[in-house]
Design a protein around this motif. Structure first.
Motif, mmCIF file in Angstrom:
data_model
loop_
_atom_site.group_PDB
_atom_site.id
_atom_site.type_symbol
_atom_site.label_atom_id
_atom_site.label_comp_id
_atom_site.label_asym_id
_atom_site.label_seq_id
_atom_site.Cartn_x
_atom_site.Cartn_y
_atom_site.Cartn_z
ATOM 1 N N SER A 122 0.216 -1.420 -0.194
ATOM 2 C CA SER A 122 -1.844 -0.655 -0.509
ATOM 3 C C SER A 122 -1.914 -1.167 -1.396
ATOM 4 C CB SER A 122 -1.813 -0.384 0.893
ATOM 5 O OG SER A 122 -3.552 -0.188 1.153
ATOM 6 N N LEU A 123 -1.822 0.311 -1.727
ATOM 7 C CA LEU A 123 -2.313 0.603 -3.748
ATOM 8 C C LEU A 123 -1.632 -0.261 -4.022
ATOM 9 C CD1 LEU A 123 -2.740 3.132 -5.422
ATOM 10 C CD2 LEU A 123 -0.158 3.971 -5.640
ATOM 11 N N SER A 124 -0.474 -0.962 -4.630
ATOM 12 C CA SER A 124 -0.180 -1.497 -5.790
ATOM 13 C C SER A 124 -1.553 -2.936 -5.562
ATOM 14 C CB SER A 124 1.740 -2.612 -5.430
ATOM 15 O OG SER A 124 1.428 -3.235 -6.444
ATOM 16 N N GLN A 125 -1.875 -3.458 -4.179
ATOM 17 C CA GLN A 125 -2.569 -4.487 -4.731
ATOM 18 C C GLN A 125 -3.828 -3.824 -4.751
ATOM 19 O OE1 GLN A 125 -2.439 -6.249 -0.287
ATOM 20 N NE2 GLN A 125 -1.053 -7.407 -1.580
ATOM 21 N N GLY A 126 -4.373 -2.855 -4.502
ATOM 22 C CA GLY A 126 -5.463 -2.314 -5.129
ATOM 23 C C GLY A 126 -5.497 -2.207 -6.431
ATOM 24 N N LEU A 127 -4.386 -1.524 -7.236
ATOM 25 C CA LEU A 127 -4.874 -1.575 -8.247
ATOM 26 C C LEU A 127 -4.879 -2.619 -9.254
ATOM 27 C CD1 LEU A 127 -1.929 1.228 -8.852
ATOM 28 C CD2 LEU A 127 -4.657 1.033 -9.396
ATOM 29 N N ALA A 128 -4.153 -4.098 -9.169
ATOM 30 C CA ALA A 128 -3.783 -5.400 -9.084
ATOM 31 C C ALA A 128 -4.935 -5.565 -9.478
ATOM 32 C CB ALA A 128 -2.998 -5.924 -8.713
ATOM 33 N N ARG A 129 -6.120 -5.585 -8.174
ATOM 34 C CA ARG A 129 -7.846 -6.162 -7.944
ATOM 35 C C ARG A 129 -7.548 -7.349 -8.609
ATOM 36 N NH1 ARG A 129 -10.748 -2.286 -11.699
ATOM 37 N NH2 ARG A 129 -10.843 -0.728 -10.714
ATOM 38 N N LYS A 130 -6.345 -7.989 -7.596
ATOM 39 C CA LYS A 130 -6.346 -9.405 -7.423
ATOM 40 C C LYS A 130 -6.892 -10.302 -6.433
ATOM 41 C CE LYS A 130 -2.330 -12.950 -8.517
ATOM 42 N NZ LYS A 130 -1.163 -12.650 -9.290
ATOM 43 N N ASP A 131 -7.481 -11.724 -6.160
ATOM 44 C CA ASP A 131 -7.491 -12.242 -5.278
ATOM 45 C C ASP A 131 -6.705 -12.638 -4.610
ATOM 46 O OD1 ASP A 131 -10.775 -11.986 -6.325
ATOM 47 O OD2 ASP A 131 -10.729 -13.423 -7.374
ATOM 48 N N HIS A 132 -5.649 -13.959 -4.987
ATOM 49 C CA HIS A 132 -4.830 -14.266 -4.641
ATOM 50 C C HIS A 132 -3.525 -13.475 -4.311
ATOM 51 C CE1 HIS A 132 -2.569 -16.838 -2.709
ATOM 52 N NE2 HIS A 132 -1.189 -16.908 -3.317
ATOM 53 N N ARG A 133 -3.279 -12.484 -3.522
ATOM 54 C CA ARG A 133 -2.015 -11.818 -2.989
ATOM 55 C C ARG A 133 -1.261 -12.435 -1.653
ATOM 56 N NH1 ARG A 133 -6.288 -6.060 -3.437
ATOM 57 N NH2 ARG A 133 -7.080 -6.442 -1.543
ATOM 58 N N THR A 134 -0.425 -11.366 -1.517
ATOM 59 C CA THR A 134 0.656 -11.850 -0.497
ATOM 60 C C THR A 134 0.404 -10.719 0.905
ATOM 61 O OG1 THR A 134 2.477 -12.679 -1.987
ATOM 62 C CG2 THR A 134 2.598 -11.636 0.546
ATOM 63 N N ASP A 135 -0.276 -11.835 2.302
ATOM 64 C CA ASP A 135 -0.497 -10.825 2.874
ATOM 65 C C ASP A 135 0.682 -9.513 3.298
ATOM 66 O OD1 ASP A 135 -1.960 -10.884 5.809
ATOM 67 O OD2 ASP A 135 -0.292 -10.704 6.155
ATOM 68 N N ARG A 136 0.410 -8.240 3.371
ATOM 69 C CA ARG A 136 0.995 -7.464 3.770
ATOM 70 C C ARG A 136 2.139 -7.313 5.727
ATOM 71 N NH1 ARG A 136 -2.763 -4.241 1.735
ATOM 72 N NH2 ARG A 136 -3.708 -3.509 3.699
ATOM 73 N N LYS A 137 1.767 -7.330 6.050
ATOM 74 C CA LYS A 137 2.280 -7.936 7.463
ATOM 75 C C LYS A 137 3.537 -8.950 7.196
ATOM 76 C CE LYS A 137 1.559 -8.847 12.523
ATOM 77 N NZ LYS A 137 0.786 -9.235 13.067
ATOM 78 N N GLU A 138 3.196 -10.708 6.604
ATOM 79 C CA GLU A 138 3.775 -11.278 6.437
ATOM 80 C C GLU A 138 5.139 -11.517 4.543
ATOM 81 O OE1 GLU A 138 1.213 -14.572 5.095
ATOM 82 O OE2 GLU A 138 0.645 -15.383 7.009
ATOM 83 N N LEU A 139 4.516 -10.340 4.590
ATOM 84 C CA LEU A 139 5.451 -9.615 3.138
ATOM 85 C C LEU A 139 6.848 -8.706 4.233
ATOM 86 C CD1 LEU A 139 6.545 -9.492 0.466
ATOM 87 C CD2 LEU A 139 4.342 -8.259 -0.139
ATOM 88 N N LEU A 140 6.251 -7.732 4.497
ATOM 89 C CA LEU A 140 6.991 -7.039 5.124
ATOM 90 C C LEU A 140 8.096 -7.491 6.129
ATOM 91 C CD1 LEU A 140 5.257 -3.737 5.592
ATOM 92 C CD2 LEU A 140 7.288 -4.703 4.422
ATOM 93 N N GLU A 141 7.968 -8.888 6.633
ATOM 94 C CA GLU A 141 8.231 -9.248 7.465
ATOM 95 C C GLU A 141 9.179 -10.203 6.613
ATOM 96 O OE1 GLU A 141 7.960 -12.486 11.293
ATOM 97 O OE2 GLU A 141 5.625 -12.196 10.397
ATOM 98 N N SER A 142 8.967 -10.957 5.989
ATOM 99 C CA SER A 142 10.458 -11.824 5.454
ATOM 100 C C SER A 142 11.140 -10.438 4.532
ATOM 101 C CB SER A 142 8.973 -12.758 4.134
ATOM 102 O OG SER A 142 9.250 -11.173 2.980
ATOM 103 N N VAL A 143 10.742 -9.326 4.835
ATOM 104 C CA VAL A 143 11.990 -8.418 3.681
ATOM 105 C C VAL A 143 12.715 -8.054 4.887
ATOM 106 C CG1 VAL A 143 11.300 -8.547 1.468
ATOM 107 C CG2 VAL A 143 10.372 -7.399 3.098
#
Length: 234
Positions: A122-143
């Protein structure tokens, strides 16, 4: 708003390389001693390509990755990410370009100890201020870390920590993924998991560069760049 200027190819001209380094030089001084860590290194990575960087300890691999990520400045030469110059820019500009376009995975996962795995993402995504980013739930599931989202770094095993670090590197859907010895302290089964995740990211279109001594990494790469004394060997 990014201030790195237009893509290197000219106004409106798309970059055909995800990452490009042109004649990089880096030297360090200690008293009157001077060490040439990089000596005219040039390379490029296309979207979807996996490149391994090999070489003995002290050959310049980590210095190269730091310069490519904008974490260190080359003394000479230029680094472009997505056609935009990241080298020789003010630190805020480099940090912004890195957060939006480059995922960095080190041997140590670089997670903040006081935040959970999901909190780090969440912190990393907030700092990037990027519209297109990976859904955190899907990302954690993928790894394979869905059940460890609320765990703190100190509560993770070595393999879980490596996968959490990779999730952090992928949090903002980077076009370039740089990994420095990401499997160096992992057993062969966990190394295979991490390598498969890196290859999956390349299949999704990212350019992936891995500095590693691992024969498995070299075998999986599309090509291998060999460094020795800060130079690319033919």
């Amino acid at each position: 708003m990014e201030t790195a200027g237009p893509p290197a190819g000219g106004a409106g001209e798309p970059a055909d390389q995800a990452l490009e380094a042109r004649s990089l030089y880096r030297f360090f001084r200690a008293g009157e001693e001077e060490t040439l860590a990089l000596q005219g290194v040039s390379l490029s990575l296309a979207p979807g390509e996996v490149v391994a960087v090999s070489g003995p300890s002290g050959s310049g691999k980590s210095t190269l990755l730091s310069c490519l990520a904008g974490l260190d400045e080359p003394d000479g030469g230029t680094v472009l990410v997505g056609g935009r110059r990241i080298s020789h820019q003010p630190e805020p500009t480099r940090a912004r370009l890195r957060a939006r376009h480059i995922g960095v995975l080190f041997q140590s996962a670089n997670l903040f100890e006081h935040l959970t795995v999901e909190g780090n993402l969440s912190l990393s995504q907030g700092l990037a201020r990027k519209d297109h980013r990976t859904d955190r739930k899907e990302l954690l599931e993928s790894v394979g870390l869905s059940a460890r989202a609320h765990a703190y770094p100190s509560e993770l095993s070595g393999g879980e920590s490596a996968r959490a670090g990779l999730a952090l590197a992928l949090a903002n859907d980077p076009i370039v993924l740089l990994a420095d010895e990401p499997t160096g302290e992992l057993d062969s089964a966990t190394e295979a998991q991490i390598l498969d995740l890196l290859l999956s990211r390349a299949r999704a279109g990212a350019a992936v560069l891995v500095a590693s001594h691992s024969p498995a990494v070299a075998a999986a790469a599309d090509r291998v760049i060999r460094l020795f004394d800060g130079k690319v060997l033919s």
